[in-house]
Design a protein around this motif. Structure first.
Motif, PDB file in Angstrom:
ATOM      1  N   GLN A 457     -78.095 -42.323  39.695  1.00 36.68           N
ATOM      2  CA  GLN A 457     -78.640 -42.481  41.041  1.00 36.68           C
ATOM      3  C   GLN A 457     -77.699 -41.903  42.085  1.00 36.68           C
ATOM      4  N   GLY A 460     -77.960 -38.154  41.883  1.00 34.40           N
ATOM      5  CA  GLY A 460     -79.201 -37.672  42.482  1.00 34.40           C
ATOM      6  C   GLY A 460     -79.151 -37.683  43.995  1.00 34.40           C
ATOM      7  N   GLY A 461     -78.570 -38.743  44.594  1.00 32.78           N
ATOM      8  CA  GLY A 461     -78.450 -38.797  46.053  1.00 32.78           C
ATOM      9  C   GLY A 461     -77.533 -37.725  46.593  1.00 32.78           C
ATOM     10  N   HIS A 464     -79.334 -34.386  46.448  1.00 33.52           N
ATOM     11  CA  HIS A 464     -80.348 -34.233  47.500  1.00 33.52           C
ATOM     12  C   HIS A 464     -79.710 -33.797  48.817  1.00 33.52           C
ATOM     13  N   LEU A 512     -78.728 -33.226  38.943  1.00 35.44           N
ATOM     14  CA  LEU A 512     -80.103 -33.727  38.843  1.00 35.44           C
ATOM     15  C   LEU A 512     -80.538 -33.844  37.385  1.00 35.44           C
ATOM     16  N   SER A 515     -79.032 -37.057  36.036  1.00 36.10           N
ATOM     17  CA  SER A 515     -79.737 -38.231  36.560  1.00 36.10           C
ATOM     18  C   SER A 515     -81.219 -38.218  36.191  1.00 36.10           C
ATOM     19  N   GLN A 517     -83.555 -36.211  37.052  1.00 34.50           N
ATOM     20  CA  GLN A 517     -84.366 -36.057  38.251  1.00 34.50           C
ATOM     21  C   GLN A 517     -84.669 -34.591  38.536  1.00 34.50           C
ATOM     22  N   GLN A 518     -84.401 -33.732  37.569  1.00 40.24           N
ATOM     23  CA  GLN A 518     -84.675 -32.332  37.819  1.00 40.24           C
ATOM     24  C   GLN A 518     -86.140 -32.017  37.523  1.00 40.24           C
ATOM     25  N   SER A 790     -88.323 -30.486  48.810  1.00 33.29           N
ATOM     26  CA  SER A 790     -87.408 -31.626  48.727  1.00 33.29           C
ATOM     27  C   SER A 790     -86.191 -31.256  47.909  1.00 33.29           C
ATOM     28  N   TYR A 792     -84.870 -33.622  46.121  1.00 33.29           N
ATOM     29  CA  TYR A 792     -85.104 -34.390  44.905  1.00 33.29           C
ATOM     30  C   TYR A 792     -86.002 -33.597  43.960  1.00 33.29           C
ATOM     31  N   GLN A 796     -89.332 -36.836  39.923  1.00 35.05           N
ATOM     32  CA  GLN A 796     -89.015 -38.098  40.568  1.00 35.05           C
ATOM     33  C   GLN A 796     -90.026 -38.438  41.664  1.00 35.05           C
TER      34      GLN A 796
END
Length: 829
Positions: A457, A460-461, A464, A512, A515, A517-518, A790, A792, A796
Motif C-alpha cells: 500500500q 502504491g501511494g 501514484h 505498482l 503492490s 496494482q499495475q 490515473s 494508480y 485497482q
C-alpha cells in the motif's frame, strides 16, 4: 571336552580334538580344575662315565706323549693334570644340563581361571601357531562348541575381519572387530597379545538384542498368556515403531484374531487419539474403552526394543480430575485440560507429565514417548535446555524464555518458557510453549502477509504521487522538444531529462507491480511460447560465459497472464541468476536452466503444501549453478528495496516485482536453496480451461498527423502541473480545452458551457472523485465518451470506473500518448 567340565567357568579343549592340540607347558582338560600345572622332565638319563672316561684317557695319552718327546717328567705331569681338569669340567656341564629342567618356573593358572570365570564375555586363548589353547564356558555357550578363531560362525566377511584383527594384534599388541553378525546377534570382538606367544580373544554379544529375542519369545508365549489373563496387553516394539512380538489379547484387540500375523506391523497404526488425548484401538471405534499406555524400561541400549503395556482405562477420561486423590494427580489432570502446551519435569530431569497440547505441538510419538526434554530437540539444543532445566530445578526464581528446534522438524524453531515448579508434587520445572504448532505457523504467515500488504500500500501511494510528477516532467520535455530539433544546443539536454524520467517511470511500475496494482493485459497463452519469445534476449543478457538450457515438459495446460509481464519475470530471474554466479565466480561460468512442467492435482496433494491449493498447474522453474541463497536472506528476498548487491548495482525491486506480477496473475512463486546447489525459483500458474485466444493483430502504424483533432474537451485534474501539461498538449493537437481542478468545479462548468465532445478526468481527486462526477455528467449526457487517467493501476480502479464507453490512460504519459488516447476515444464514439 572332558566328561565333567572344570569348575569356575573355565573349559579346556580336549586333546583328542583335531587341530586343537596343546603346545608343551599348556594345561589340558581338567588340569585347571585340580591343580597348577608343573611340567616334569621325561627324557631318559644318559650315563656320565662315557664322556669322563674319554677325557681321562685323552689326558693320559697326552702325558705319555710329552714324556716320550721331551723326556721331562714335570711337563708330562702338567699335561696329565690339565686333562683331568677338562674331564671334570665336562662331567659338571653334563650334570648341570641334566638337572636344568627341574628348575623351570611353575605356571600358575589360578588367576587366569578366576578372571575367566568372572567375565560375562566369551574368552578364548590361541597360541602363535593359531591353535586354541583354552576357552571359558561363555565361549561354548556363544558358539555351541569350541571352534578356533577366526573360523567362527560369523559369515565370510566376519571371518576375514577376525583374521585381520588377529594379524593386527600380533603386530600392534591389540585390535578389534566390532559389529560382527552371528547366530546370537551382533558381536564385538577385541584381541590382545599376551606376551610373545598367545592371543586373548574376547567376544561381547549385544545384550539388548539377545535379551530382546528372549523377551519376544516370552511375550508371544506362556508369559504373555499369563499377562493377558490379568488383563494386560503387552507388545514389544522396535525403535522404528514396528511390532516385534505381542501377546494374544493384544493381537485380538488390535487385529481381530488371536493368531493374526502382527510381526513387522506399524504399532501406531493400531491406535488413534481423540481431541481429549484418549487412546483407543482404531478398529474398535470411538465408543471403545480408552487405553492407558505404559512403557516398561526393561532393556537398555539405543537399539533395544521397547516393551509397552496397555491397560483398559477405568472411568474412560484420562484427563478427568481425581476426586479425593493426591495433589499431584489433580495437578496433572488440571494441566491436561489446559489448551496451552505444558510439560512438567521432575527433579531428576525426567518428564513427569505432558498435556495433549504439548504432545501435539512437539510431535511426540505414542509408541516412543520421550524420557527427557532433550529428547524432543535437536542435538545442538540438548545441552542448553538441560542446563536451563537444572538451573530452575535447583531453585531459580525467575522464568526464562529460550528458542529451540525440534528433532523431527529441525527447520522450525519454537519458543519455550521455563519456570520453577515448587509445590507441584514431583515436578520441579514447568515448561510452556509460547508459540505452538499450526497456530504459531499461521500467526507468522499472517504477520508476513500483513507486512507485505502494508508495504504494498505504501509503495502504491508513493507510485501514484510520483507518477503525477513524472507526467509533468515528461510532458514538459515533449513540449520543449516540439520547439527544438536535433542539432540544437538544448535538444540533447532535454532528451536526457526525458530518458531519465522514463527510467524513473519504470521504477514506479515496479512498485505498482509489487503492490499488485499495475495494469495487466492478461491473455490465454502457453508457457513454452513465452520462453521462446524471450530466449534470444536471454542469450544476449547472460553473455558468453553463462550457458542457457531450456527444457519443456509435456501436456502443459494453458495459463492466463500478461505475456509482457511474464517475460519480465523470466528475464528478471535469469539476470539475477547470472549476477549471483558471476559474483561467486568472477571469471565466469555456470548454467541457467529454464524448465516448464505440468503439475497435476494429485502431485500437489502429495506435496502437502499449506500455501499451494490443490489443482492443476503449469509450472515454470528457473535454477542456476551458483552458491545459492543464505538461509538468513531467503525470507527477505521478496521485500522491496532489499538487495544483497553492491551499492549502485541494484534497486532491490527486481524480485519484489516478480512476486507482485505472479500474485496479481493468480499464481504462486517459491524460492529454494538446496544445500550444495544454486537457487531455484518455481512459479505455479493455474491451468486455464479455455482455449488459447488468437493474438490480436497489431494496429497499423498511423501517421503523426492523425493525432490532430477537433472538438471541445473538458479536462478535470486536481494536480496543477499535470493539468497544465495536458491542457497545452491537447490545445497543440487542435482541441478546444476547458479545465477544472476537481469534480465539483467541472459540474459547475457544464452548467454554463455547451456539451463537450470528450471528458478527460483524473480518477482520485479530493471532494469528488472522477467516477462520481462522471455518473452525474452521464445523467445529463448519457453517451458522452470518457477518458480516465490515473497514477494508480487500472486493476485497482476497475470497480469504480466500470462504466460504459470508458477508456483508461495510466500515468505517466507523454504528449503523444495523450493525443492518441483522445483520438481513439473520439473515433470509437
Amino acid at each position: 571336552m572332558a566328561a565333567a567340565p572344570p569348575p569356575l567357568g573355565v573349559s579346556l579343549v580336549h586333546p583328542a580334538q583335531r587341530r586343537l592340540t596343546h603346545p608343551p607347558g599348556i594345561p589340558q582338560s581338567g588340569d585347571m580344575a585340580s591343580q597348577s600345572p608343573v611340567v616334569t622332565p621325561t627324557a631318559p638319563a644318559s650315563p656320565l662315565g662315557q664322556p669322563i672316561a674319554i677325557a681321562v684317557l685323552a689326558a693320559v695319552a697326552a702325558a705319555l706323549a710329552m714324556l716320550w718327546l721331551l723326556g721331562d717328567l714335570a711337563i708330562a705331569a702338567g699335561a696329565l693334570a690339565t686333562g683331568l681338569i677338562v674331564a671334570g669340567g665336562i662331567a659338571s656341564a653334563v650334570r648341570f644340563a641334566r638337572q636344568a629342567p627341574a628348575t623351570e618356573a611353575v605356571i600358575d593358572w589360578s588367576v587366569a581361571r578366576a578372571l575367566a570365570a568372572a567375565s560375562p564375555d566369551a574368552l578364548a586363548v590361541t597360541d602363535r601357531s593359531g591353535r586354541l589353547v583354552c576357552a571359558n564356558d561363555a565361549y561354548e555357550a556363544l558358539f555351541g562348541e569350541f571352534p578356533t578363531p577366526p573360523n567362527l560362525a560369523v559369515g565370510d566377511a566376519g571371518i576375514a575381519a577376525l583374521g585381520a584383527a588377529g594379524r593386527a594384534a600380533w603386530r600392534d599388541g591389540s585390535a578389534s572387530a566390532p559389529g560382527l553378525t552371528g547366530e546370537a546377534g551382533q558381536i564385538d570382538v577385541s584381541v590382545t597379545r599376551a606376551g610373545d606367544d598367545m592371543l586373548v580373544w574376547r567376544f561381547a554379544a549385544d545384550p539388548a538384542k539377545a535379551s530382546g529375542s528372549d523377551l519376544a519369545e516370552a511375550i508371544a508365549g506362556a508369559t504373555g498368556d499369563r499377562l493377558a489373563a490379568a488383563g494386560i496387553m503387552t507388545v514389544l516394539v522396535t525403535p522404528e515403531g514396528r511390532v516385534r512380538a505381542a501377546n494374544r489379547v493384544f493381537r485380538l484387540r488390535a487385529m481381530g484374531h488371536e493368531e493374526a500375523a502382527i510381526d513387522g506391523r506399524d504399532f501406531a497404526r493400531f491406535l488413534v487419539t481423540d481431541g481429549a488425548g484418549r487412546i483407543r484401538f482404531e478398529r474398535e471405534g470411538d465408543d471403545a474403552v480408552p487405553l492407558r499406555l505404559v512403557e516398561v524400561p526393561l532393556l537398555d541400549g539405543d537399539g533395544a526394543p521397547i516393551l509397552i503395556a496397555l491397560l483398559d482405562e477405568e472411568g474412560g477420561a484420562i484427563a478427568a480430575p481425581v476426586v479425593g486423590g493426591s495433589a499431584a494427580s489433580q495437578i496433572h489432570a488440571l494441566v491436561s485440560l489446559l489448551p496451552f502446551g505444558l510439560a512438567l519435569v521432575g527433579r531428576d530431569g525426567r518428564l513427569v507429565h505432558m498435556n495433549d497440547a504439548f504432545v501435539q505441538a512437539v510431535g511426540v510419538k505414542v509408541a516412543a514417548p520421550p524420557l527427557y526434554p532433550g529428547d524432543i530437540v535437536v542435538r545442538e539444543d540438548k545441552a542448553p535446555l538441560a542446563d536451563a532445566i537444572r538451573r530452575f530445578g535447583g531453585g531459580a526464581q525467575h522464568s526464562a524464555d529460550m528458542t529451540v528446534r525440534l528433532a523431527d522438524r529441525p527447520d522450525e524453531a519454537i519458543a519455550l518458557t521455563l519456570t520453577g515448579a515448587r509445590g507441584l508434587g514431583d515436578a520441579a520445572v514447568l515448561i510452556g510453549l509460547k508459540d505452538s504448532g499450526e497456530e504459531g505457523k499461521l500467526k507468522r504467515q499472517v504477520a508476513q502477509a500483513t507486512k507485505m500488504q502494508a508495504v504494498g500500500q505504501l509503495a502504491g501511494g508513493v507510485a501514484h504521487d510520483f507518477n503525477n510528477i513524472l507526467t509533468a516532467i515528461i510532458g514538459h520535455c515533449d513540449l520543449m522538444l516540439m520547439r527544438h530539433t536535433p542539432g540544437d544546443s538544448d535538444y540533447d539536454d532535454i532528451q536526457q531529462v526525458r530518458i531519465n524520467s522514463n527510467r524513473a517511470a519504470s521504477l514506479t511500475r515496479q512498485l505498482l507491480a509489487f503492490s499488485r496494482q499495475q495494469t495487466l493485459r492478461p491473455q490465454v497463452l502457453q508457457l513454452p511460447d513465452i520462453i521462446s519469445e524471450v530466449s534470444n534476449l536471454l542469450k544476449r543478457l547472460l553473455g558468453e560465459t553463462v550457458a542457457l538450457e531450456v527444457r519443456h515438459g509435456r501436456s502443459l495446460g494453458s495459463v492466463r497472464a500478461d505475456p509482457g509481464q511474464l517475460e519480465q519475470v523470466v528475464v528478471n530471474l535469469a539476470v539475477n541468476a547470472r549476477d549471483a554466479m558471476l559474483a561467486a565466480n568472477p571469471s565466469g561460468g555456470g548454467t541457467v536452466t529454464i524448465e516448464t512442467l505440468a503439475i497435476s492435482a494429485s502431485q500437489v496433494r502429495q506435496m502437502d503444501d499449506e500455501v499451494l491449493p490443490v489443482g492443476d498447474y503449469s509450472a515454470l522453474r528457473i535454477s542456476d549453478t551458483g552458491t545459492g541463497i543464505p538461509a538468513d536472506v531467503l525470507p527477505k528476498i521478496w521485500e522491496p528495496f532489499f538487495t544483497t548487491k553492491e551499492v549502485g548495482k541494484g534497486t532491490g525491486l527486481g524480485l519484489s516485482t516478480v512476486y507482485g506480477i505472479i500474485k496479481q496473475s493468480g499464481g504462486y512463486i517459491f524460492a529454494e536453496s538446496p544445500p550444495g546447489g544454486g537457487a531455484v525459483f518455481t512459479i505455479f500458474l493455474p491451468v486455464h480451461a479455455a482455449a488459447p485466444a488468437a493474438k490480436p493483430a497489431p494496429l497499423a502504424a498511423r501517421p503523426k498527423a492523425d493525432t490532430w483533432g477537433t472538438g471541445l474537451v473538458l479536462l478535470v485534474e486536481d494536480e496543477d502541473m499535470v493539468r497544465a501539461v495536458a491542457e497545452r498538449a491537447l490545445v497543440r493537437q487542435g482541441y478546444t480545452v476547458i479545465a477544472a481542478e476537481n469534480g465539483e468545479a467541472a459540474l459547475e462548468l457544464l452548467e454554463t458551457c455547451e456539451r463537450p465532445d470528450l471528458l478527460i478526468s483524473d480518477v482520485v481527486m479530493p471532494s469528488m472523485d472522477g467516477p462520481t462526477m462522471v455518473r452525474h455528467v452521464r445523467e445529463r449526457y448519457p453517451d458522452l465518451p470518457i477518458l480516465f487517467m490515473s497514477g494508480y493501476a487500472e486493476e485497482q480502479l476497475r470497480k469504480s470506473i466500470d462504466l460504459d464507453n470508458v477508456a483508461f490512460l495510466p500515468k505517466p504519459f507523454s504528449v503523444q500518448q495523450l493525443a492518441e488516447a483522445a483520438r481513439d476515444v473520439l473515433a470509437a464514439k
